[in-house]
Design a protein around this motif. Structure first.
Motif, PDB file in Angstrom:
ATOM      1  N   THR A  76    -104.782 135.189 -81.569  1.00 15.85           N
ATOM      2  CA  THR A  76    -104.587 135.598 -80.181  1.00 15.85           C
ATOM      3  C   THR A  76    -103.353 134.894 -79.615  1.00 15.85           C
ATOM      4  O   THR A  76    -102.845 133.925 -80.195  1.00 15.85           O
ATOM      5  CB  THR A  76    -105.809 135.222 -79.317  1.00 15.85           C
ATOM      6  OG1 THR A  76    -105.922 133.798 -79.270  1.00 15.85           O
ATOM      7  CG2 THR A  76    -107.090 135.851 -79.848  1.00 15.85           C
ATOM      8  N   TYR A  77    -102.917 135.370 -78.474  1.00 16.87           N
ATOM      9  CA  TYR A  77    -101.778 134.767 -77.791  1.00 16.87           C
ATOM     10  C   TYR A  77    -102.066 133.297 -77.502  1.00 16.87           C
ATOM     11  O   TYR A  77    -101.232 132.420 -77.737  1.00 16.87           O
ATOM     12  CB  TYR A  77    -101.510 135.542 -76.496  1.00 16.87           C
ATOM     13  CG  TYR A  77    -100.284 135.102 -75.761  1.00 16.87           C
ATOM     14  CD1 TYR A  77     -99.034 135.625 -76.077  1.00 16.87           C
ATOM     15  CD2 TYR A  77    -100.359 134.154 -74.741  1.00 16.87           C
ATOM     16  CE1 TYR A  77     -97.896 135.227 -75.406  1.00 16.87           C
ATOM     17  CE2 TYR A  77     -99.228 133.741 -74.061  1.00 16.87           C
ATOM     18  CZ  TYR A  77     -97.995 134.281 -74.398  1.00 16.87           C
ATOM     19  OH  TYR A  77     -96.868 133.874 -73.733  1.00 16.87           O
ATOM     20  N   ARG A  78    -103.266 133.020 -77.011  1.00 18.14           N
ATOM     21  CA  ARG A  78    -103.639 131.636 -76.677  1.00 18.14           C
ATOM     22  C   ARG A  78    -103.705 130.738 -77.905  1.00 18.14           C
ATOM     23  O   ARG A  78    -103.345 129.565 -77.844  1.00 18.14           O
ATOM     24  CB  ARG A  78    -104.967 131.610 -75.930  1.00 18.14           C
ATOM     25  CG  ARG A  78    -104.843 132.067 -74.508  1.00 18.14           C
ATOM     26  CD  ARG A  78    -106.141 131.896 -73.779  1.00 18.14           C
ATOM     27  NE  ARG A  78    -106.015 132.361 -72.409  1.00 18.14           N
ATOM     28  CZ  ARG A  78    -107.016 132.512 -71.586  1.00 18.14           C
ATOM     29  NH1 ARG A  78    -108.243 132.232 -71.992  1.00 18.14           N
ATOM     30  NH2 ARG A  78    -106.818 132.933 -70.352  1.00 18.14           N
ATOM     31  N   GLN A  79    -104.181 131.278 -79.021  1.00 24.03           N
ATOM     32  CA  GLN A  79    -104.218 130.477 -80.247  1.00 24.03           C
ATOM     33  C   GLN A  79    -102.801 130.111 -80.676  1.00 24.03           C
ATOM     34  O   GLN A  79    -102.564 128.977 -81.107  1.00 24.03           O
ATOM     35  CB  GLN A  79    -104.929 131.240 -81.362  1.00 24.03           C
ATOM     36  CG  GLN A  79    -106.430 131.315 -81.186  1.00 24.03           C
ATOM     37  CD  GLN A  79    -107.086 132.230 -82.201  1.00 24.03           C
ATOM     38  OE1 GLN A  79    -106.546 133.276 -82.561  1.00 24.03           O
ATOM     39  NE2 GLN A  79    -108.267 131.835 -82.657  1.00 24.03           N
ATOM     40  N   ALA A  80    -101.871 131.052 -80.551  1.00 25.36           N
ATOM     41  CA  ALA A  80    -100.475 130.771 -80.901  1.00 25.36           C
ATOM     42  C   ALA A  80     -99.923 129.675 -79.995  1.00 25.36           C
ATOM     43  O   ALA A  80     -99.285 128.732 -80.463  1.00 25.36           O
ATOM     44  CB  ALA A  80     -99.627 132.035 -80.797  1.00 25.36           C
ATOM     45  N   GLN A  81    -100.188 129.785 -78.690  1.00 26.95           N
ATOM     46  CA  GLN A  81     -99.714 128.773 -77.746  1.00 26.95           C
ATOM     47  C   GLN A  81    -100.304 127.404 -78.058  1.00 26.95           C
ATOM     48  O   GLN A  81     -99.606 126.396 -77.971  1.00 26.95           O
ATOM     49  CB  GLN A  81    -100.068 129.178 -76.316  1.00 26.95           C
ATOM     50  CG  GLN A  81     -99.167 130.251 -75.763  1.00 26.95           C
ATOM     51  CD  GLN A  81     -99.426 130.477 -74.290  1.00 26.95           C
ATOM     52  OE1 GLN A  81    -100.574 130.509 -73.840  1.00 26.95           O
ATOM     53  NE2 GLN A  81     -98.357 130.631 -73.532  1.00 26.95           N
ATOM     54  N   ALA A  82    -101.586 127.370 -78.418  1.00 28.96           N
ATOM     55  CA  ALA A  82    -102.232 126.095 -78.737  1.00 28.96           C
ATOM     56  C   ALA A  82    -101.594 125.425 -79.951  1.00 28.96           C
ATOM     57  O   ALA A  82    -101.653 124.207 -80.092  1.00 28.96           O
ATOM     58  CB  ALA A  82    -103.729 126.306 -78.975  1.00 28.96           C
ATOM     59  N   LEU A  83    -100.964 126.222 -80.805  1.00 26.80           N
ATOM     60  CA  LEU A  83    -100.277 125.692 -81.984  1.00 26.80           C
ATOM     61  C   LEU A  83     -98.814 125.362 -81.686  1.00 26.80           C
ATOM     62  O   LEU A  83     -98.053 125.024 -82.580  1.00 26.80           O
ATOM     63  CB  LEU A  83    -100.349 126.703 -83.131  1.00 26.80           C
ATOM     64  CG  LEU A  83    -101.735 126.928 -83.735  1.00 26.80           C
ATOM     65  CD1 LEU A  83    -101.740 128.166 -84.619  1.00 26.80           C
ATOM     66  CD2 LEU A  83    -102.163 125.694 -84.526  1.00 26.80           C
ATOM     67  N   GLY A  84     -98.426 125.501 -80.413  1.00 23.75           N
ATOM     68  CA  GLY A  84     -97.050 125.224 -80.019  1.00 23.75           C
ATOM     69  C   GLY A  84     -96.093 126.352 -80.348  1.00 23.75           C
ATOM     70  O   GLY A  84     -94.881 126.165 -80.397  1.00 23.75           O
ATOM     71  N   ALA A  85     -96.629 127.546 -80.580  1.00 24.95           N
ATOM     72  CA  ALA A  85     -95.823 128.701 -80.954  1.00 24.95           C
ATOM     73  C   ALA A  85     -95.793 129.717 -79.815  1.00 24.95           C
ATOM     74  O   ALA A  85     -96.508 129.566 -78.818  1.00 24.95           O
ATOM     75  CB  ALA A  85     -96.385 129.337 -82.218  1.00 24.95           C
ATOM     76  N   GLN A  86     -94.986 130.754 -79.990  1.00 26.90           N
ATOM     77  CA  GLN A  86     -94.848 131.777 -78.952  1.00 26.90           C
ATOM     78  C   GLN A  86     -94.706 133.158 -79.590  1.00 26.90           C
ATOM     79  O   GLN A  86     -93.911 133.343 -80.500  1.00 26.90           O
ATOM     80  CB  GLN A  86     -93.609 131.482 -78.087  1.00 26.90           C
ATOM     81  CG  GLN A  86     -93.383 132.442 -76.958  1.00 26.90           C
ATOM     82  CD  GLN A  86     -94.505 132.413 -75.923  1.00 26.90           C
ATOM     83  OE1 GLN A  86     -94.985 131.363 -75.538  1.00 26.90           O
ATOM     84  NE2 GLN A  86     -94.938 133.576 -75.495  1.00 26.90           N
ATOM     85  N   VAL A  87     -95.475 134.119 -79.078  1.00 23.98           N
ATOM     86  CA  VAL A  87     -95.325 135.509 -79.510  1.00 23.98           C
ATOM     87  C   VAL A  87     -93.972 135.991 -78.999  1.00 23.98           C
ATOM     88  O   VAL A  87     -93.619 135.766 -77.840  1.00 23.98           O
ATOM     89  CB  VAL A  87     -96.465 136.391 -78.940  1.00 23.98           C
ATOM     90  CG1 VAL A  87     -96.224 137.857 -79.270  1.00 23.98           C
ATOM     91  CG2 VAL A  87     -97.818 135.925 -79.471  1.00 23.98           C
ATOM     92  N   ARG A  88     -93.187 136.607 -79.894  1.00 23.47           N
ATOM     93  CA  ARG A  88     -91.870 137.096 -79.500  1.00 23.47           C
ATOM     94  C   ARG A  88     -91.982 138.138 -78.397  1.00 23.47           C
ATOM     95  O   ARG A  88     -92.904 138.963 -78.402  1.00 23.47           O
ATOM     96  CB  ARG A  88     -91.142 137.717 -80.700  1.00 23.47           C
ATOM     97  CG  ARG A  88     -90.560 136.680 -81.633  1.00 23.47           C
ATOM     98  CD  ARG A  88     -89.618 137.297 -82.645  1.00 23.47           C
ATOM     99  NE  ARG A  88     -90.251 138.275 -83.506  1.00 23.47           N
ATOM    100  CZ  ARG A  88     -90.884 137.988 -84.640  1.00 23.47           C
ATOM    101  NH1 ARG A  88     -90.977 136.751 -85.041  1.00 23.47           N
ATOM    102  NH2 ARG A  88     -91.416 138.938 -85.364  1.00 23.47           N
TER     103      ARG A  88
END
Length: 167
Positions: free
Chosen positions: A76-88
């Motif tokens: 999910t978007y939030r899981q990516a953010q929690a990993l310090g990443a960002q959906v393009r």
């Protein structure tokens, strides 16, 4: 249908499968390419590494085929953010579903008695493939396929004979 109207998950899944069938794609048949994956076939994986189950496997295979993703990992978007990443920016996610059950305490109006009533629910949410996300930890990197394991189809004469005999 207006832009604000939403389609229920059952209809969305059915429509997606029908669209694939109309294009001549059987979504339940081999959704991978030996050339692309080098013989490594896997079910779609959550960010935790746990495989998806049920209809979500089919939905994510369809999405991976349509978009050409080699990575099996979705989040999910939030899981990516929690990993310090960002959906393009501009990336579109894939809808998946969660079936669950719960219970609620209800009071019978006539007897005043409280009782547990179970119910099932369906929740829909959006996930993104790891290839749509920038800045993920190294463990999410897509492994490029080496030379295909099989250069072509090697026929086994015993299997061919059995197939011919079966009619």
């Amino acid at each position: 249908m207006t832009k604000t109207a939403t389609i229920d998950p059952h209809s969305r899944i059915t429509d997606r499968i029908i669209a694939q069938l109309e294009q001549g794609i059987r979504p339940w048949a081999k959704p991978w390419s030996i050339d692309r994956l080098g013989g490594r076939v896997t079910r779609p994986l959550r960010a935790t590494g746990e495989p998806y189950r049920g209809i979500n496997v089919l939905l994510l295979w369809l999405e991976a085929i349509a978009s050409g993703y080699a990575s099996p990992t979705w989040m999910t978007y939030r899981q990516a953010q929690a990993l310090g990443a960002q959906v393009r920016k501009g990336e579109k996610g894939a809808p998946i579903v969660y079936y669950g059950s719960s219970s609620k305490t209800r009071t019978d109006e006539q007897s005043g008695e409280e009782r547990e009533e179970g119910f099932r629910f369906l929740k829909s949410y959006t996930v993104f493939n790891a290839e749509q996300i920038e800045g993920l930890p190294e463990r999410f990197a897509t492994i490029e396929a080496a030379t295909p394991v099989l250069s072509g189809i090697e026929r086994d004469e015993r299997a061919e004979a059995a197939a011919r005999q079966s009619g």
